[in-house]
Design an enzyme around this catalytic site. Structure first.
Site, PDB file in Angstrom:
ATOM      1  N   ARG A 194      29.641 -67.041 -71.368  1.00 18.52           N
ATOM      2  CA  ARG A 194      29.685 -65.700 -70.766  1.00 18.52           C
ATOM      3  C   ARG A 194      30.963 -65.405 -69.988  1.00 18.52           C
ATOM      4  NH1 ARG A 194      26.544 -65.920 -73.857  1.00 18.52           N
ATOM      5  NH2 ARG A 194      24.275 -65.723 -73.737  1.00 18.52           N
ATOM      6  N   CYS A 251      20.506 -59.540 -68.435  1.00 14.39           N
ATOM      7  CA  CYS A 251      20.254 -60.714 -67.600  1.00 14.39           C
ATOM      8  C   CYS A 251      21.161 -60.651 -66.380  1.00 14.39           C
ATOM      9  CB  CYS A 251      20.531 -61.991 -68.389  1.00 14.39           C
ATOM     10  SG  CYS A 251      19.200 -62.353 -69.541  1.00 14.39           S
ATOM     11  N   GLU A 322      25.667 -63.041 -63.612  1.00 15.04           N
ATOM     12  CA  GLU A 322      26.352 -62.695 -64.867  1.00 15.04           C
ATOM     13  C   GLU A 322      26.885 -61.269 -64.755  1.00 15.04           C
ATOM     14  OE1 GLU A 322      24.431 -63.517 -68.765  1.00 15.04           O
ATOM     15  OE2 GLU A 322      24.885 -61.420 -69.241  1.00 15.04           O
TER      16      GLU A 322
HETATM   17  N1  EPU Z   1      11.236 -67.628 -69.385  1.00 16.50           N
HETATM   18  C1  EPU Z   1      10.245 -67.735 -68.430  1.00 16.50           C
HETATM   19  N2  EPU Z   1      10.017 -66.646 -67.645  1.00 16.50           N
HETATM   20  C2  EPU Z   1      10.702 -65.487 -67.775  1.00 16.50           C
HETATM   21  C3  EPU Z   1      11.712 -65.418 -68.754  1.00 16.50           C
HETATM   22  C4  EPU Z   1      11.960 -66.492 -69.554  1.00 16.50           C
HETATM   23  O1  EPU Z   1       9.603 -68.760 -68.275  1.00 16.50           O
HETATM   24  O2  EPU Z   1      10.428 -64.560 -67.008  1.00 16.50           O
HETATM   25  C5  EPU Z   1      11.472 -68.775 -70.271  1.00 16.50           C
HETATM   26  C6  EPU Z   1      11.069 -68.441 -71.705  1.00 16.50           C
HETATM   27  O3  EPU Z   1       9.713 -68.633 -71.938  1.00 16.50           O
HETATM   28  C7  EPU Z   1      11.945 -69.385 -72.494  1.00 16.50           C
HETATM   29  C8  EPU Z   1      13.190 -69.540 -71.626  1.00 16.50           C
HETATM   30  O4  EPU Z   1      12.853 -69.059 -70.323  1.00 16.50           O
HETATM   31  O5  EPU Z   1      11.334 -70.642 -72.617  1.00 16.50           O
HETATM   32  C9  EPU Z   1      14.365 -68.752 -72.161  1.00 16.50           C
HETATM   33  O6  EPU Z   1      14.057 -67.361 -72.177  1.00 16.50           O
HETATM   34  P1  EPU Z   1      14.730 -66.368 -73.223  1.00 16.50           P
HETATM   35  O7  EPU Z   1      14.474 -66.814 -74.596  1.00 16.50           O
HETATM   36  O8  EPU Z   1      14.344 -64.978 -72.846  1.00 16.50           O
HETATM   37  O9  EPU Z   1      16.282 -66.596 -73.034  1.00 16.50           O
HETATM   38  P2  EPU Z   1      17.200 -66.472 -71.767  1.00 16.50           P
HETATM   39  O10 EPU Z   1      17.953 -67.755 -71.663  1.00 16.50           O
HETATM   40  O11 EPU Z   1      16.455 -66.016 -70.550  1.00 16.50           O
HETATM   41  C10 EPU Z   1      19.285 -65.624 -73.072  1.00 16.50           C
HETATM   42  C11 EPU Z   1      20.384 -64.680 -72.715  1.00 16.50           C
HETATM   43  C12 EPU Z   1      19.953 -63.255 -73.039  1.00 16.50           C
HETATM   44  C13 EPU Z   1      19.587 -63.162 -74.509  1.00 16.50           C
HETATM   45  C14 EPU Z   1      18.442 -64.140 -74.768  1.00 16.50           C
HETATM   46  C15 EPU Z   1      17.958 -64.176 -76.231  1.00 16.50           C
HETATM   47  C16 EPU Z   1      21.600 -65.511 -70.757  1.00 16.50           C
HETATM   48  C17 EPU Z   1      21.743 -65.446 -69.282  1.00 16.50           C
HETATM   49  N3  EPU Z   1      20.643 -64.749 -71.280  1.00 16.50           N
HETATM   50  O12 EPU Z   1      18.201 -65.323 -72.192  1.00 16.50           O
HETATM   51  O13 EPU Z   1      21.069 -62.429 -72.801  1.00 16.50           O
HETATM   52  O14 EPU Z   1      19.194 -61.845 -74.847  1.00 16.50           O
HETATM   53  O15 EPU Z   1      18.884 -65.481 -74.427  1.00 16.50           O
HETATM   54  O16 EPU Z   1      18.834 -64.802 -77.049  1.00 16.50           O
HETATM   55  O17 EPU Z   1      22.349 -66.220 -71.421  1.00 16.50           O
HETATM   56  C18 EPU Z   1      22.193 -60.999 -71.268  1.00 16.50           C
HETATM   57  O18 EPU Z   1      23.164 -61.753 -71.416  1.00 16.50           O
HETATM   58  O19 EPU Z   1      22.252 -59.947 -70.581  1.00 16.50           O
HETATM   59  C19 EPU Z   1      20.948 -61.386 -71.887  1.00 16.50           C
HETATM   60  C20 EPU Z   1      19.826 -60.774 -71.604  1.00 16.50           C
END
Ligand code: EPU
Length: 330
Positions: A194, A251, A322
């Protein structure tokens, strides 16, 4: 009280009459003064910019940057305003919005299956994803659902678990702080999670970041039906996991380098649904702060502090934002 704080309190503008006139002459209806940034950010918060300019061509943009530099006027470049939190006191200086006029897309067949896709920095990432899928060009699906522009996406190495901009970009053509057009190959673009480090290209104390004019992406020929199916699946998953139809900046925190994601940590801390004013930690995904109506930047920043302090106390992990935070406090 230092000068900046004095200016914040009395709302002194960073642009003088001469610059105001120059902007009016050059940009006419495409320059707005005291323009609320809440109109230009996905969060729907933010105080006024002294001036908000929408250039529509490269030479116009170069002349603008040249003038601002020469006259010592601070400026901030924005793409879609998707990953941006503008404080309630607004922005002193000129906001330059890169969109219309910098949004062309084309492609060129290369040897074998390779295809070179070229687009302007103001192109919407979603327009680029659609363009690629419609023509059977594989490589952009990682970006399905990411709002904002290609320029903004490059500067923050936007991505998902399926990939990031740094994986597919071949070159970026920028307007450097000296208003020169420079084409940089991938090896000169220092991407990390990022972020994109401009290194010696800018003096971060003195210069605003370079402006992305154009980018080239290395894609491959593929079956449009297969690409469309994958793209629909990613979009559906995103709709299921993330808050929809409510202002946010995506995010809010980066995922920490090791271990749990920011969303998991905030969720485990029991913070989902916590609210300060009209800012709320989303119940759909804990790494989103949403604006339930009339949130201020101050509400959001207080929630940020609450999250960071709680996660630090419970897990000894420092969450890093971020979202880019700019402007002056009210
Ligand atoms: N999770 C929780 N509680 C929550 C949210 C998530 O326990 O409230 C757990 C989920 O169950 C999962 C893990 O956290 O096991 C990861 O969650 P998710 O798949 O939503 O991925 P993320 O790491 O939270 C990243 C990117 C997102 C992108 C998604 C999907 C970052 C900071 N975020 O989110 O990007 O859309 O993967 O690929 O890298 C952004 O950059 O603005 C963004 C939203």
């Amino acid at each position: 009280m230092n000068l900046n704080r004095a200016a914040e309190k009395t709302n002194i503008m960073a642009i003088d009459q001469k610059t105001r006139q120059w902007l009016n002459q050059r940009f006419r209806q495409r320059v707005l003064f005291q323009e609320p940034m809440s109109r230009h950010t996905y969060f729907r918060v933010g105080g006024p910019a002294d001036a908000f300019v929408t250039p529509e061509a490269g030479d116009e943009l170069a002349a603008l940057v040249g003038w601002l530099k020469e006259n010592g006027v601070p400026y901030l470049v924005i793409g879609g305003g998707t990953n941006l939190l503008v404080k309630d006191g607004g922005i002193q200086g000129v906001v330059i919005a890169i969109g219309k006029g910098f949004d062309t897309i084309s492609h060129e067949e290369k040897s074998g299956d390779a295809v070179l896709l070229t687009c302007g920095g103001g192109t919407k990432l979603q327009a680029l994803c659609r363009y690629a899928v419609d023509r059977g060009l594989a490589g952009m699906n990682f970006a399905v659902g990411i709002p904002g522009t290609v320029g903004g996406g490059i500067v923050m190495n936007a991505g998902t678990r399926y990939g990031c901009i740094g994986d597919v970009i071949n070159t970026a053509t920028i307007l450097d702080p000296g208003a020169n057009r420079v084409k940089l190959p991938r090896k000169r673009l220092a991407f990390s999670y990022r972020s994109l480090d401009w290194g010696a290209l800018i003096n971060s104390e003195r210069d605003a970041g370079p402006i992305i004019l154009e980018a080239e992406f290395g894609l491959n020929r593929s079956d449009p039906a297969v690409l469309r199916e994958a793209s629909d699946r990613i979009a559906k998953e995103r709709r299921r996991r993330q808050p929809q139809h409510v202002p946010s900046a995506g995010c809010f925190f980066k995922n920490p380098a090791s271990g749990k994601t920011a969303g998991e940590l905030i969720d485990r801390a029991g913070l989902k649904g916590r609210r300060i004013g009209d800012a709320e930690i989303s119940v759909a995904h804990a790494n989103f702060i949403v604006n339930k109506g009339a949130a201020t930047a101050r509400d959001i920043l207080e929630l940020r502090d609450l999250i960071q302090n709680t996660v630090w106390t419970l897990f000894n992990i420092q969450l890093e934002t971020e979202v880019k935070i700019v402007g002056a406090s009210a």
